[in-house]
Scaffold this motif. Sequence first.
Motif, PDB file in Angstrom:
ATOM      1  N   LYS A  37       0.833  -1.206   0.000  1.00 48.23           N
ATOM      2  CA  LYS A  37       0.000   0.000   0.000  1.00 48.23           C
ATOM      3  C   LYS A  37       0.863   1.251   0.000  1.00 48.23           C
ATOM      4  O   LYS A  37       0.494   2.270  -0.539  1.00 48.23           O
ATOM      5  N   SER A  38       2.030   1.167   0.611  1.00 49.28           N
ATOM      6  CA  SER A  38       2.920   2.316   0.721  1.00 49.28           C
ATOM      7  C   SER A  38       4.158   2.079  -0.128  1.00 49.28           C
ATOM      8  O   SER A  38       4.668   0.958  -0.197  1.00 49.28           O
ATOM      9  N   SER A  39       4.644   3.108  -0.769  1.00 48.33           N
ATOM     10  CA  SER A  39       5.861   2.944  -1.570  1.00 48.33           C
ATOM     11  C   SER A  39       7.091   2.742  -0.688  1.00 48.33           C
ATOM     12  O   SER A  39       8.135   2.324  -1.163  1.00 48.33           O
ATOM     13  N   ASN A  40       6.956   3.009   0.610  1.00 46.51           N
ATOM     14  CA  ASN A  40       8.060   2.797   1.545  1.00 46.51           C
ATOM     15  C   ASN A  40       8.231   1.331   1.916  1.00 46.51           C
ATOM     16  O   ASN A  40       9.317   0.908   2.276  1.00 46.51           O
ATOM     17  N   VAL A  41       7.144   0.557   1.860  1.00 43.68           N
ATOM     18  CA  VAL A  41       7.173  -0.853   2.234  1.00 43.68           C
ATOM     19  C   VAL A  41       6.596  -1.672   1.083  1.00 43.68           C
ATOM     20  O   VAL A  41       5.385  -1.811   0.960  1.00 43.68           O
ATOM     21  N   LEU A  42       7.481  -2.173   0.243  1.00 44.77           N
ATOM     22  CA  LEU A  42       7.067  -2.998  -0.888  1.00 44.77           C
ATOM     23  C   LEU A  42       7.714  -4.371  -0.764  1.00 44.77           C
ATOM     24  O   LEU A  42       8.841  -4.491  -0.305  1.00 44.77           O
ATOM     25  N   CYS A  43       6.993  -5.369  -1.184  1.00 47.94           N
ATOM     26  CA  CYS A  43       7.501  -6.732  -1.183  1.00 47.94           C
ATOM     27  C   CYS A  43       7.505  -7.227  -2.628  1.00 47.94           C
ATOM     28  O   CYS A  43       6.514  -7.063  -3.332  1.00 47.94           O
ATOM     29  N   MET A  44       8.624  -7.808  -3.044  1.00 50.98           N
ATOM     30  CA  MET A  44       8.736  -8.296  -4.409  1.00 50.98           C
ATOM     31  C   MET A  44       8.286  -9.759  -4.468  1.00 50.98           C
ATOM     32  O   MET A  44       8.635 -10.563  -3.613  1.00 50.98           O
ATOM     33  N   PHE A  45       7.495 -10.072  -5.502  1.00 47.04           N
ATOM     34  CA  PHE A  45       7.050 -11.434  -5.763  1.00 47.04           C
ATOM     35  C   PHE A  45       7.378 -11.776  -7.201  1.00 47.04           C
ATOM     36  O   PHE A  45       7.291 -10.923  -8.085  1.00 47.04           O
ATOM     37  N   GLU A  46       7.729 -13.011  -7.430  1.00 47.18           N
ATOM     38  CA  GLU A  46       7.865 -13.539  -8.782  1.00 47.18           C
ATOM     39  C   GLU A  46       6.737 -14.540  -8.941  1.00 47.18           C
ATOM     40  O   GLU A  46       6.709 -15.563  -8.265  1.00 47.18           O
ATOM     41  N   ILE A  47       5.787 -14.214  -9.813  1.00 50.58           N
ATOM     42  CA  ILE A  47       4.591 -15.032  -9.955  1.00 50.58           C
ATOM     43  C   ILE A  47       4.491 -15.566 -11.378  1.00 50.58           C
ATOM     44  O   ILE A  47       5.113 -15.034 -12.296  1.00 50.58           O
ATOM     45  N   GLU A  48       3.697 -16.604 -11.527  1.00 54.14           N
ATOM     46  CA  GLU A  48       3.449 -17.137 -12.862  1.00 54.14           C
ATOM     47  C   GLU A  48       2.605 -16.120 -13.630  1.00 54.14           C
ATOM     48  O   GLU A  48       1.618 -15.600 -13.120  1.00 54.14           O
ATOM     49  N   ALA A  49       3.008 -15.823 -14.838  1.00 62.47           N
ATOM     50  CA  ALA A  49       2.369 -14.766 -15.624  1.00 62.47           C
ATOM     51  C   ALA A  49       0.890 -15.039 -15.881  1.00 62.47           C
ATOM     52  O   ALA A  49       0.091 -14.111 -15.949  1.00 62.47           O
ATOM     53  N   TYR A  50       0.495 -16.304 -15.976  1.00 61.26           N
ATOM     54  CA  TYR A  50      -0.913 -16.580 -16.273  1.00 61.26           C
ATOM     55  C   TYR A  50      -1.837 -16.178 -15.133  1.00 61.26           C
ATOM     56  O   TYR A  50      -3.030 -16.036 -15.326  1.00 61.26           O
ATOM     57  N   TYR A  51      -1.292 -15.953 -13.925  1.00 58.12           N
ATOM     58  CA  TYR A  51      -2.129 -15.448 -12.827  1.00 58.12           C
ATOM     59  C   TYR A  51      -2.740 -14.096 -13.185  1.00 58.12           C
ATOM     60  O   TYR A  51      -3.799 -13.729 -12.677  1.00 58.12           O
ATOM     61  N   LEU A  52      -2.069 -13.333 -14.040  1.00 57.07           N
ATOM     62  CA  LEU A  52      -2.563 -12.010 -14.417  1.00 57.07           C
ATOM     63  C   LEU A  52      -3.908 -12.077 -15.137  1.00 57.07           C
ATOM     64  O   LEU A  52      -4.622 -11.092 -15.209  1.00 57.07           O
ATOM     65  N   ASN A  53      -4.243 -13.233 -15.670  1.00 53.30           N
ATOM     66  CA  ASN A  53      -5.531 -13.414 -16.341  1.00 53.30           C
ATOM     67  C   ASN A  53      -6.668 -13.724 -15.375  1.00 53.30           C
ATOM     68  O   ASN A  53      -7.824 -13.688 -15.772  1.00 53.30           O
ATOM     69  N   HIS A  54      -6.347 -14.047 -14.148  1.00 52.32           N
ATOM     70  CA  HIS A  54      -7.384 -14.411 -13.174  1.00 52.32           C
ATOM     71  C   HIS A  54      -8.208 -13.170 -12.821  1.00 52.32           C
ATOM     72  O   HIS A  54      -7.660 -12.071 -12.657  1.00 52.32           O
ATOM     73  N   PRO A  55      -9.524 -13.320 -12.706  1.00 56.82           N
ATOM     74  CA  PRO A  55     -10.387 -12.164 -12.407  1.00 56.82           C
ATOM     75  C   PRO A  55     -10.008 -11.400 -11.128  1.00 56.82           C
ATOM     76  O   PRO A  55     -10.117 -10.179 -11.094  1.00 56.82           O
ATOM     77  N   LEU A  56      -9.533 -12.098 -10.101  1.00 54.78           N
ATOM     78  CA  LEU A  56      -9.142 -11.392  -8.872  1.00 54.78           C
ATOM     79  C   LEU A  56      -7.885 -10.551  -9.101  1.00 54.78           C
ATOM     80  O   LEU A  56      -7.776  -9.443  -8.579  1.00 54.78           O
ATOM     81  N   PHE A  57      -6.940 -11.053  -9.888  1.00 54.89           N
ATOM     82  CA  PHE A  57      -5.772 -10.256 -10.237  1.00 54.89           C
ATOM     83  C   PHE A  57      -6.183  -9.072 -11.091  1.00 54.89           C
ATOM     84  O   PHE A  57      -5.682  -7.961 -10.921  1.00 54.89           O
TER      85      PHE A  57
END
Length: 115
Positions: A37-57
């Motif tokens: 939520k804040s640009s001061n606290v970000l967490c990096m994730f490496e996710i499978e690209a097909y997750y981007l097609n999921h309606p919740l994403f």
Amino acid sequence: MKSNTTLSGLLKKICCCGSKSFQSDLPKGHIRVYVGKSSNVLCMFEIEAYYLNHPLFQALLKLSGEELGYSYDGALRIACEIDLFKYLLDLLEKRNSLAHYMELQDLISKFYSSC
């Protein structure tokens, strides 16, 4: 309708162009996202690209676009709580059928009721 066009353009830019400057060291079929939520606290994730097609994403990306804007350089940024994002990833990785029938607000409510 304009936000859907902008969102699809953003996804196309990320997936097709590959943004080589930050994607080259990823396994094939994965994408890097920064969550927080804040640009001061970000967490990096490496996710499978097909997750981007999921309606919740898609809903999270739309919400992030409204909050952060659709035009920026660098890795994809999702403006939500890190633990909520982890919860969504857990549902998707376990192929939990519940995730396919949820709206974003349902996911958020279920997440907070389980905490």
